[in-house]
Design a protein around this motif. Structure first.
Motif, PDB file in Angstrom:
ATOM      1  N   TYR A  86      -1.204 -31.165   7.299  1.00 13.81           N
ATOM      2  CA  TYR A  86      -2.667 -31.107   7.314  1.00 13.81           C
ATOM      3  C   TYR A  86      -3.097 -31.823   8.591  1.00 13.81           C
ATOM      4  N   VAL A  87      -3.598 -31.060   9.562  1.00 13.74           N
ATOM      5  CA  VAL A  87      -4.013 -31.615  10.853  1.00 13.74           C
ATOM      6  C   VAL A  87      -5.513 -31.408  11.006  1.00 13.74           C
ATOM      7  N   TYR A  88      -6.223 -32.470  11.339  1.00 13.54           N
ATOM      8  CA  TYR A  88      -7.665 -32.356  11.520  1.00 13.54           C
ATOM      9  C   TYR A  88      -8.085 -32.925  12.870  1.00 13.54           C
ATOM     10  N   PHE A  89      -9.281 -32.529  13.279  1.00  7.65           N
ATOM     11  CA  PHE A  89      -9.863 -32.934  14.560  1.00  7.65           C
ATOM     12  C   PHE A  89     -10.935 -33.967  14.272  1.00  7.65           C
ATOM     13  N   THR A  90     -10.953 -35.057  15.027  1.00 12.27           N
ATOM     14  CA  THR A  90     -11.898 -36.134  14.738  1.00 12.27           C
ATOM     15  C   THR A  90     -12.509 -36.699  16.013  1.00 12.27           C
ATOM     16  N   TYR A  91     -13.701 -37.223  15.903  1.00  7.08           N
ATOM     17  CA  TYR A  91     -14.429 -37.826  17.022  1.00  7.08           C
ATOM     18  C   TYR A  91     -14.576 -36.877  18.207  1.00  7.08           C
ATOM     19  N   HIS A  94      -9.811 -36.011  19.176  1.00 10.40           N
ATOM     20  CA  HIS A  94      -8.469 -36.373  18.724  1.00 10.40           C
ATOM     21  C   HIS A  94      -8.000 -35.512  17.553  1.00 10.40           C
ATOM     22  N   TYR A  95      -6.672 -35.301  17.494  1.00 11.38           N
ATOM     23  CA  TYR A  95      -6.039 -34.673  16.340  1.00 11.38           C
ATOM     24  C   TYR A  95      -5.274 -35.743  15.574  1.00 11.38           C
ATOM     25  N   CYS A  96      -5.274 -35.623  14.250  1.00 15.57           N
ATOM     26  CA  CYS A  96      -4.508 -36.521  13.406  1.00 15.57           C
ATOM     27  C   CYS A  96      -3.699 -35.673  12.431  1.00 15.57           C
ATOM     28  N   ALA A  97      -2.436 -36.051  12.223  1.00 17.39           N
ATOM     29  CA  ALA A  97      -1.523 -35.249  11.404  1.00 17.39           C
ATOM     30  C   ALA A  97      -1.156 -35.960  10.108  1.00 17.39           C
ATOM     31  N   ASN A  98      -1.119 -35.192   9.043  1.00 19.56           N
ATOM     32  CA  ASN A  98      -0.720 -35.671   7.721  1.00 19.56           C
ATOM     33  C   ASN A  98       0.389 -34.778   7.171  1.00 19.56           C
ATOM     34  N   ILE A  99       1.220 -35.349   6.315  1.00 19.12           N
ATOM     35  CA  ILE A  99       2.189 -34.563   5.556  1.00 19.12           C
ATOM     36  C   ILE A  99       1.729 -34.548   4.102  1.00 19.12           C
ATOM     37  N   VAL A 100       1.559 -33.354   3.560  1.00 23.54           N
ATOM     38  CA  VAL A 100       1.072 -33.186   2.199  1.00 23.54           C
ATOM     39  C   VAL A 100       2.125 -33.659   1.203  1.00 23.54           C
ATOM     40  N   CYS A 101       1.653 -34.344   0.157  1.00 20.98           N
ATOM     41  CA  CYS A 101       2.532 -34.855  -0.896  1.00 20.98           C
ATOM     42  C   CYS A 101       2.051 -34.349  -2.254  1.00 20.98           C
TER      43      CYS A 101
END
Length: 217
Positions: A86-91, A94-101
Protein backbone atom coordinates in the motif's frame (compact mmCIF):
# COMPACT_ATOMS: atom_id res chain seq x y z
CA UNK A 1 20.57 -11.80 -3.47
CA UNK A 2 21.10 -14.93 -1.42
CA UNK A 3 18.23 -15.87 0.84
CA UNK A 4 19.99 -16.15 4.22
CA UNK A 5 17.05 -16.33 6.60
CA UNK A 6 14.83 -18.66 8.53
CA UNK A 7 11.63 -18.23 6.48
CA UNK A 8 12.37 -18.58 2.79
CA UNK A 9 9.24 -19.29 0.73
CA UNK A 10 6.85 -16.46 -0.18
CA UNK A 11 3.82 -18.42 1.01
CA UNK A 12 5.48 -18.97 4.40
CA UNK A 13 6.15 -15.24 4.60
CA UNK A 14 2.56 -14.51 3.61
CA UNK A 15 1.26 -16.73 6.39
CA UNK A 16 3.51 -14.87 8.81
CA UNK A 17 2.02 -11.58 7.62
CA UNK A 18 -1.54 -12.80 8.24
CA UNK A 19 -1.12 -11.98 11.91
CA UNK A 20 -1.66 -8.85 13.98
CA UNK A 21 0.77 -6.13 12.77
CA UNK A 22 1.47 -5.12 16.37
CA UNK A 23 2.86 -8.62 16.93
CA UNK A 24 4.55 -8.84 13.54
CA UNK A 25 6.26 -5.44 13.82
CA UNK A 26 9.07 -6.30 16.26
CA UNK A 27 9.64 -9.65 14.52
CA UNK A 28 10.00 -8.17 11.04
CA UNK A 29 12.77 -5.79 12.06
CA UNK A 30 15.92 -6.96 10.34
CA UNK A 31 13.99 -8.32 7.35
CA UNK A 32 15.24 -7.38 3.88
CA UNK A 33 12.92 -5.89 1.25
CA UNK A 34 14.22 -5.82 -2.33
CA UNK A 35 13.01 -4.12 -5.50
CA UNK A 36 14.60 -5.02 -8.83
CA UNK A 37 13.49 -2.21 -11.15
CA UNK A 38 14.63 -1.53 -14.70
CA UNK A 39 17.34 0.69 -13.22
CA UNK A 40 18.69 -2.16 -11.10
CA UNK A 41 18.22 -3.78 -7.68
CA UNK A 42 18.07 -2.08 -4.30
CA UNK A 43 17.61 -3.90 -0.99
CA UNK A 44 16.92 -2.43 2.42
CA UNK A 45 17.15 -4.01 5.87
CA UNK A 46 14.16 -2.78 7.88
CA UNK A 47 15.04 -1.06 11.15
CA UNK A 48 11.84 0.83 11.98
CA UNK A 49 8.14 0.20 11.26
CA UNK A 50 4.74 1.40 12.47
CA UNK A 51 1.63 -0.75 12.86
CA UNK A 52 -1.76 0.48 11.66
CA UNK A 53 -5.10 -1.20 12.29
CA UNK A 54 -8.70 -0.84 11.09
CA UNK A 55 -11.86 1.24 10.67
CA UNK A 56 -13.87 2.84 13.46
CA UNK A 57 -16.43 0.02 13.37
CA UNK A 58 -13.90 -2.82 13.37
CA UNK A 59 -12.64 -5.03 16.19
CA UNK A 60 -9.47 -2.91 16.41
CA UNK A 61 -10.36 0.70 15.50
CA UNK A 62 -7.34 2.88 14.85
CA UNK A 63 -7.88 6.66 14.56
CA UNK A 64 -4.41 7.00 13.05
CA UNK A 65 -5.08 4.60 10.18
CA UNK A 66 -6.07 5.56 6.63
CA UNK A 67 -8.83 2.95 6.95
CA UNK A 68 -10.45 4.53 10.03
CA UNK A 69 -13.28 6.10 7.99
CA UNK A 70 -13.84 2.96 5.95
CA UNK A 71 -12.78 1.71 2.51
CA UNK A 72 -11.84 4.12 -0.27
CA UNK A 73 -10.21 3.79 -3.67
CA UNK A 74 -6.89 4.85 -2.15
CA UNK A 75 -6.80 2.51 0.85
CA UNK A 76 -8.28 -0.50 -1.01
CA UNK A 77 -5.01 -2.51 -0.87
CA UNK A 78 -5.18 -2.51 2.95
CA UNK A 79 -8.43 -4.51 2.71
CA UNK A 80 -6.77 -7.10 0.48
CA UNK A 81 -4.56 -10.10 1.20
CA UNK A 82 -1.37 -9.82 3.25
CA UNK A 83 2.01 -9.29 1.63
CA UNK A 84 0.90 -6.64 -0.84
CA UNK A 85 2.06 -3.02 -0.96
CA UNK A 86 0.00 0.00 0.00
CA UNK A 87 1.84 3.10 -1.27
CA UNK A 88 0.44 6.59 -0.82
CA UNK A 89 1.46 10.12 -1.75
CA UNK A 90 1.72 12.71 1.02
CA UNK A 91 2.49 16.41 1.44
CA UNK A 92 2.37 16.78 -2.34
CA UNK A 93 5.91 15.44 -2.69
CA UNK A 94 6.59 12.14 -0.90
CA UNK A 95 5.68 8.46 -1.28
CA UNK A 96 5.36 6.17 1.72
CA UNK A 97 5.23 2.37 1.50
CA UNK A 98 3.36 -0.12 3.67
CA UNK A 99 3.14 -3.90 3.68
CA UNK A 100 -0.40 -5.16 4.20
CA UNK A 101 -0.95 -7.53 7.13
CA UNK A 102 -3.80 -9.56 8.57
CA UNK A 103 -6.30 -11.80 6.79
CA UNK A 104 -8.00 -10.45 3.68
CA UNK A 105 -10.88 -8.16 4.59
CA UNK A 106 -9.38 -7.18 7.96
CA UNK A 107 -7.34 -4.10 7.04
CA UNK A 108 -4.02 -3.52 8.74
CA UNK A 109 -0.49 -2.74 7.60
CA UNK A 110 3.06 -1.89 8.57
CA UNK A 111 4.44 1.47 7.47
CA UNK A 112 8.09 1.01 6.49
CA UNK A 113 9.66 3.89 8.38
CA UNK A 114 13.41 3.33 8.06
CA UNK A 115 16.12 0.92 7.04
CA UNK A 116 19.69 0.34 5.96
CA UNK A 117 20.58 -0.06 2.29
CA UNK A 118 22.35 -3.43 2.01
CA UNK A 119 22.43 -3.77 -1.79
CA UNK A 120 22.32 -1.21 -4.60
CA UNK A 121 23.75 1.71 -2.63
CA UNK A 122 24.87 3.43 -5.84
CA UNK A 123 21.37 3.47 -7.31
CA UNK A 124 19.85 4.45 -3.95
CA UNK A 125 22.28 7.38 -3.81
CA UNK A 126 21.19 8.52 -7.29
CA UNK A 127 17.58 8.43 -6.15
CA UNK A 128 18.45 10.18 -2.87
CA UNK A 129 20.97 12.89 -3.90
CA UNK A 130 20.22 14.95 -0.77
CA UNK A 131 21.48 12.16 1.50
CA UNK A 132 25.04 12.87 2.64
CA UNK A 133 25.78 9.57 4.40
CA UNK A 134 24.97 5.89 4.00
CA UNK A 135 22.80 5.87 7.13
CA UNK A 136 20.58 8.66 5.77
CA UNK A 137 19.64 6.95 2.49
CA UNK A 138 16.54 5.24 3.91
CA UNK A 139 16.16 6.93 7.30
CA UNK A 140 12.50 7.95 7.14
CA UNK A 141 9.51 6.54 5.22
CA UNK A 142 9.78 8.92 2.25
CA UNK A 143 13.51 8.28 1.95
CA UNK A 144 13.02 4.51 2.15
CA UNK A 145 10.37 4.50 -0.58
CA UNK A 146 12.47 6.79 -2.75
CA UNK A 147 15.62 4.67 -2.33
CA UNK A 148 13.68 1.57 -3.36
CA UNK A 149 12.10 3.39 -6.30
CA UNK A 150 8.52 2.82 -5.03
CA UNK A 151 5.63 5.09 -6.04
CA UNK A 152 1.84 4.89 -6.11
CA UNK A 153 2.26 2.91 -9.34
CA UNK A 154 3.36 0.07 -7.03
CA UNK A 155 0.35 0.17 -4.70
CA UNK A 156 -1.45 -3.16 -4.81
CA UNK A 157 1.67 -4.96 -6.05
CA UNK A 158 2.70 -8.22 -4.40
CA UNK A 159 5.78 -7.54 -2.25
CA UNK A 160 6.57 -11.26 -2.16
CA UNK A 161 6.85 -11.77 -5.92
CA UNK A 162 9.31 -10.44 -8.54
CA UNK A 163 10.36 -7.73 -9.08
CA UNK A 164 9.94 -7.44 -5.29
CA UNK A 165 10.92 -9.78 -2.49
CA UNK A 166 10.84 -9.92 1.30
CA UNK A 167 13.18 -12.08 3.39
CA UNK A 168 12.61 -12.43 7.11
CA UNK A 169 15.52 -12.46 9.59
CA UNK A 170 16.88 -15.72 10.96
CA UNK A 171 16.38 -14.45 14.49
CA UNK A 172 14.45 -11.49 15.95
CA UNK A 173 16.35 -8.27 16.59
CA UNK A 174 18.14 -8.40 19.94
CA UNK A 175 16.87 -5.07 21.26
CA UNK A 176 13.56 -3.58 20.10
CA UNK A 177 11.96 -0.39 21.43
CA UNK A 178 8.44 0.91 20.94
CA UNK A 179 6.67 4.23 21.32
CA UNK A 180 4.10 6.60 19.80
CA UNK A 181 3.87 6.84 16.04
CA UNK A 182 5.51 9.75 14.25
CA UNK A 183 3.56 12.73 12.93
CA UNK A 184 0.12 11.23 13.57
CA UNK A 185 -2.40 13.88 14.60
CA UNK A 186 -5.06 13.34 17.26
CA UNK A 187 -5.54 10.32 19.51
CA UNK A 188 -3.79 7.98 17.05
CA UNK A 189 -0.51 9.74 17.73
CA UNK A 190 -0.77 9.52 21.51
CA UNK A 191 0.89 7.16 23.97
CA UNK A 192 -2.31 5.09 23.80
CA UNK A 193 -0.99 3.82 20.46
CA UNK A 194 2.69 2.90 21.05
CA UNK A 195 2.78 1.10 17.73
CA UNK A 196 6.10 2.34 16.36
CA UNK A 197 8.85 -0.27 16.71
CA UNK A 198 12.54 0.14 16.03
CA UNK A 199 15.91 -1.53 16.56
CA UNK A 200 17.54 0.23 19.49
CA UNK A 201 20.71 2.19 18.75
CA UNK A 202 20.53 1.55 15.01
CA UNK A 203 21.85 4.68 13.27
CA UNK A 204 19.31 4.48 10.43
CA UNK A 205 16.25 4.86 12.68
CA UNK A 206 14.45 8.15 12.04
CA UNK A 207 14.09 10.86 14.65
CA UNK A 208 10.80 11.08 16.51
CA UNK A 209 8.57 14.02 15.63
CA UNK A 210 5.12 14.61 17.08
CA UNK A 211 2.36 15.86 14.80
CA UNK A 212 2.12 19.62 14.40
CA UNK A 213 -0.89 21.13 16.21
CA UNK A 214 -3.64 22.10 13.81
CA UNK A 215 -4.59 25.76 13.63
CA UNK A 216 -8.14 26.40 14.79
CA UNK A 217 -10.08 29.14 13.02
Amino acid sequence: MENGNGVSGPEEVRRFLEGDPRVIAPLILGAVLSHHSEAGPVSVRLTEVEAYMGPHDSEHPDPGSHTFGGPTARNAPMFGPPGFLYVYFTYGMHYCANIVCGPEGSPSALLLRAGEIVDGEGLASVRRPASKTHKDLASGPARLASALGLTTADTGRDALAPPLGLWLPKTPAAAVASGPRVGVAGPGGSTDYPWRFWIEDDPTVSRYKAARPRNRA
